[in-house]
Design an enzyme around this catalytic site. Structure first.
Site, PDB file in Angstrom:
ATOM      1  N   ASP A  11     -16.260 -40.311 -43.282  1.00  0.00           N
ATOM      2  CA  ASP A  11     -14.962 -39.680 -43.068  1.00  0.00           C
ATOM      3  C   ASP A  11     -14.483 -39.814 -41.631  1.00  0.00           C
ATOM      4  OD1 ASP A  11     -14.419 -38.879 -45.631  1.00  0.00           O
ATOM      5  OD2 ASP A  11     -15.095 -36.809 -45.374  1.00  0.00           O
ATOM      6  N   ASP A  70     -14.258 -38.601 -55.145  1.00  0.00           N
ATOM      7  CA  ASP A  70     -14.899 -37.856 -54.069  1.00  0.00           C
ATOM      8  C   ASP A  70     -15.922 -36.869 -54.619  1.00  0.00           C
ATOM      9  OD1 ASP A  70     -15.374 -37.180 -51.424  1.00  0.00           O
ATOM     10  OD2 ASP A  70     -13.255 -36.906 -50.947  1.00  0.00           O
TER      11      ASP A  70
END
Length: 712
Positions: free
Chosen positions: A511, A445
Site C-alpha cells: 500500500d 482486497d
C-alpha cells in the site's frame, strides 16, 4: 513396485537423488545441481557415500532425514508428522509400500498398519528446476485421527551456514533479515489466517554472504494463503534441512475413517545467487496455461486520488486525464457500494449505492470504455462491517471462536466462506455485478488479520476450510466470466503466495507508493513474483503514506520494472505535468514485452546507498537497468557499478533512457552518458560503469541494445 537403485529425478538443471533402500521412507541425498546422466551404480555410490557412522552416545541405528522424519526411526529433530488419537497413538512409522516414477516425478506410497495411517508423497522436478513436494495422509482406522502437523522436508548442504527470510508490517512488507544457521531450529509462523505483512515469502539457506549474483543458496516456499510454517533446522548429528507447510491449530484437522488431508505444495528452488534461484520461480509461473499472455494494461487506481469522495463528474474528469496519458485500465476503488462513506460501514452489502450513483455505475463505465480503457472495481468480499445489512441479517456468518466477536480491525470482521450460505451469497452478488456491468478486473482486497477464526455454529477452527472456499469462489467467478482478471490485495502485500496466484493475475505489492520504500519491497517480493504479476504504480510528488517528496523520474523509474500503473489525482496536473506522465507511460509501453518476459536481476552493490536492478531480454539482446542513488554515499564521486545477467560475449550499446546524470550535483559531464557507449556483457559485468553523481532519491534508467552499424 519397489526399485533397488536410488531414484534420479532430473529436469531444468536440477537433480534430486532419492535413496529408498536404507530407511523406512526415502531419503533425499542430493537436491541441487544437475548430476548429469549417471548410472545406477553411480547413484548407489552417491547414496552409500552419504551414510553416517554410529557414534558414542548415539542411537544404535543412526536416523536418516527421510521425506517424513519420524520418531520411530530414531529421528530426534522436528518430526515431519505429528498427531494422535485421543492422546494416544502419537508415534508413527510409515514404511514405503510402492514407488512409481514417471520421468522427473515420483509418487511414494507408505503405510503404518499399527497406527492406521497411509501416506502418499508426491515429488516433481519441474521444467524450471523447482522441486515440488506434497503429502496426503489418510486415516484407515475406525477411530478419528487428530492431525497437528505435516510438512515435507528439503535437505540443504552443510555448507549452508546462513539463513535469509523476510519480515515486515503494513506499508513495509518484505524486509530482509539474516541469521547464522546454527544448531537448532529457526521457525517462522503465520497465525494471521493469511500469510501476513510479516510473512517470510521464502526461507533461504546458503553460504555466508550469498547475494543476488553469486553464492550457493536453497530456499522453500509454502503455496498456501492461510496459516503456514517455515523452518530451518540443523541437528547435532550433521543434518541441515528446510521445511514448509500449513500451520494447523488444535482441532482443525480431525480425520474420520477414510478421510484424508493433503498438504499445500511445498516448493523449493536453488541457484548460484538469488537471481538464479528466483528465475526458476518466474519461469515456472510463466509456463502456466493460465498465465497472462496479453500486454499487461497500464492501470490507474482511484484510491489516492479521491478516497471515499465519489462523484461522477470528478471521476469522469479523472478518467479523461487517465486516457490522455495512455492509461489502459481505470479502477474504481473503495466507496462505491451501499452505505460506504468511510471504513466503518457497508462491507458485505455489495450493491451500488443509489445515493451516490443514482444511475448506477453505467455512466462512469460507459465513459471509461468510450475512452478506450477497461474498467476495474475494488471489492473486499471476505469482510463485513457490523454496520451493514448483511451483518444484521446474518451474524452467524461471522467467524468467531466464542460467543463474543474477535477484536475488530479496520472496523471490520471476517465472513465464514466455508459456510455454504455465505459462499453462495458472495458468488451471487459478485456474479450479478459482473453480469450487469462491463467489468474486466476486480481488485480483491483483504484488509485484516484473522483472530479466533472459528465457525459460529460449532466453534471449530475454520482457517483451512476458508482458504479452500476462497479458492473455489475465485475459480467459480472466472469460470462464469472468462477473461476476468483479479488482483490479490491484502492491506497491500499481506497475501502474496503461489496458492493465491493460482487463481489471480497479479498481486498488489504494498500500500505504500513511496519509491524509496518500494525499492526494497519490490526487490524481495521479486524473489518469488515476476515483474508482470507485481503491481507497481507511480505516485504523487508528496507520497501519501510517508510524506516524502519524490520526483516523477524516481517514482516512475521504480515502478517501471513491474506491472505499471498510476495512483495520483491527475486532475490537478497542468498540460506539462500530464505530458511528463504520458512520456513515462509511453516508455513503459515501448519496453513492456521486455520487462514482462525477461529475466529480473539485482546487482550486489558494495555501497548500500545505491541500488542496481534490471531486466534482461529472453534472448539477451537487450536490457533495461535502473541505477538509484538512495541516500548519500560514503565516497564522492561514487565508484563503478556493474550490470549483472548479460551475455558476456554480446556487445551492448548503453544509453540513458530517462533521468539525467546532469541533474545531479556533479560539476562536469559524465563521459559515458554524454553519448552512447558500446561494451561487451563481460565488460559491463566485471569492469562496469562509473556511477553518476546524483542527489539522494534520484534515478537514471539505462537502455541496452545491440549496436547499430555506425556504432560498430
Amino acid at each position: 513396485m519397489l526399485r533397488s537403485a536410488p531414484i534420479h529425478l532430473r529436469n531444468g538443471g536440477t537433480s534430486v537423488v532419492l535413496d529408498h533402500a536404507r530407511a523406512a521412507l526415502p531419503t533425499i541425498v542430493h537436491w541441487g545441481a544437475d548430476l548429469g546422466a549417471v548410472t545406477a551404480d553411480d547413484l548407489d555410490a552417491v547414496a552409500i557415500a552419504a551414510l553416517p557412522q554410529r557414534v558414542s552416545g548415539g542411537l544404535d541405528r543412526p536416523a536418516a532425514l527421510t521425506l517424513i522424519p519420524q520418531d520411530a526411526d530414531g529421528w530426534l529433530g522436528t518430526p515431519g508428522l505429528a498427531g494422535h488419537r485421543g492422546g494416544r497413538a502419537f508415534s508413527t512409522r510409515l514404511v514405503t509400500d510402492a514407488i512409481e516414477v514417471d520421468g522427473a516425478s515420483a509418487v511414494i506410497r507408505a503405510t503404518d498398519a499399527s497406527a492406521g495411517l497411509a501416506a502418499t508423497i508426491e515429488l516433481h522436478v519441474t521444467d524450471s528446476g523447482l522441486l515440488r513436494q506434497r503429502i496426503t495422509l489418510e486415516n484407515v482406522a475406525a477411530e478419528p485421527y487428530a492431525l497437528t502437523a505435516l510438512a515435507p522436508t528439503f535437505p540443504v548442504p552443510l555448507g549452508a551456514d546462513e539463513l535469509l527470510d523476510t519480515t515486515g508490517r503494513h506499508l513495509r512488507e518484505r524486509s530482509p533479515q539474516r541469521h547464522a544457521f546454527t544448531i537448532g531450529t529457526h521457525l517462522r509462523e503465520s497465525r494471521r489466517g493469511r500469510p501476513g505483512s510479516d510473512a517470510s515469502l521464502l526461507l533461504a539457506a546458503g553460504r555466508t554472504g550469498f547475494g543476488f549474483e553469486r553464492g550457493l543458496v536453497h530456499a522453500v516456499h509454502t503455496a498456501w494463503s492461510g496459516n503456514h510454517r517455515l523452518l530451518g533446522e540443523r541437528t547435532p548429528t550433521g543434518e541441515a534441512f528446510l521445511s514448509a507447510g500449513e500451520l494447523l491449530v488444535p482441532g482443525e484437522i480431525e480425520l474420520a475413517e477414510g478421510e484424508s488431508y493433503t498438504t499445500p505444495w511445498a516448493i523449493g528452488s536453488w541457484g548460484d545467487g538469488l537471481n538464479e534461484l528466483s528465475k526458476r520461480f518466474h519461469d515456472e509461473l510463466r509456463a502456466r496455461p493460465q498465465h497472462p499472455r496479453r500486454p499487461r494494461p497500464v492501470t490507474l487506481n482511484t484510491w489516492e486520488a479521491v478516497y471515499f469522495d465519489h462523484d461522477l463528474d470528478t471521476l469522469t474528469a479523472l478518467a479523461e486525464r487517465a486516457a490522455r496519458v495512455g492509461v489502459e485500465r481505470f479502477v474504481l476503488d473503495d466507496g462505491w457500494f451501499r452505505g460506504r462513506r468511510d471504513d466503518t460501514a457497508g462491507l458485505g452489502d455489495w450493491f451500488v449505492d443509489e445515493g451516490v450513483w443514482p444511475d448506477g455505475l453505467g455512466p462512469l463505465i460507459d465513459r471509461v470504455r468510450g475512452l478506450g480503457m477497461e474498467f476495474g472495481l475494488w471489492v473486499e468480499p471476505e469482510m463485513v462491517n457490523l454496520d451493514s445489512d448483511l451483518a444484521r441479517e446474518h451474524p452467524d456468518w461471522i467467524l468467531r471462536g466464542r460467543d463474543d466477536l474477535p477484536v475488530p480491525a479496520r472496523q471490520q470482521h471476517v465472513l465464514d466462506l466455508a459456510n455454504p450460505d455465505a459462499w453462495e451469497y458472495l458468488l451471487d452478488r459478485l456474479d450479478a455485478l459482473l453480469a450487469e456491468y462491463d467489468i474486466a478486473y476486480l481488485k480483491w482486497d483483504h484488509n485484516r488479520d484473522l483472530l479466533e477464526a472459528g465457525a459460529a455454529d460449532s466453534g471449530r477452527p475454520r482457517v483451512h476450510e476458508n482458504v479452500l472456499a476462497l479458492y473455489r469462489l475465485l475459480a467459480a467467478l472466472k469460470r462464469r466470466h472468462p477473461g476476468l482478471e483479479i488482483e490479490s490485495c491484502a492491506s497491500g502485500g499481506a497475501r502474496v503466495d503461489l496458492g493465491i496466484l493460482e487463481h489471480t493475475d497479479r498481486i498488489w505489492t504494498s500500500d505504500t507508493l513511496d519509491p524509496i520504500e518500494r525499492l526494497q519491497i519490490q526487490k524481495y517480493t521479486g524473489l518469488l513474483v515476476p515483474t508482470e504479476l507485481m503491481g507497481a504504480h507511480l505516485t504523487s510528488p508528496e507520497v501519501h503514506s510517508t510524506g516524502r517528496s519524490v520526483s516523477l523520474d524516481l517514482s516512475a523509474g521504480v515502478a517501471m520494472l513491474g506491472h505499471f500503473g498510476i495512483e495520483w489525482n491527475l486532475v490537478n496536473l497542468d498540460d506539462a505535468g500530464l505530458d511528463a506522465v504520458a512520456a513515462w507511460v509511453a516508455l513503459h509501453a515501448r519496453h513492456r514485452d521486455l520487462i514482462h518476459t525477461g529475466t529480473l536481476v539485482h546487482g550486489d552493490v558494495t555501497d548500500a546507498a545505491t541500488d542496481v536492478r534490471g531486466v534482461v531480454a529472453r534472448d539477451a539482446a537487450s536490457a533495461l537497468f535502473t541505477f538509484t542513488q538512495v541516500t548519500t554515499g560514503v565516497t564522492l564521486p561514487p565508484g563503478r557499478f556493474t550490470l549483472p545477467g548479460l551475455d558476456p560475449d554480446r556487445r551492448y550499446t548503453v544509453r540513458v533512457a530517462a533521468g539525467s546524470p546532469a541533474a545531479g550535483p556533479g560539476q562536469s559531464p559524465l563521459p559515458w552518458a554524454e553519448q552512447p557507449i558500446t561494451l561487451t556483457g563481460r565488460q559491463l559485468g566485471t569492469v562496469g560503469l562509473q556511477a553518476p553523481v546524483l542527489y539522494p532519491a534520484q534515478l537514471v534508467l539505462l537502455e541496452l541494445t545491440e549496436p547499430s552499424p555506425e556504432v560498430e
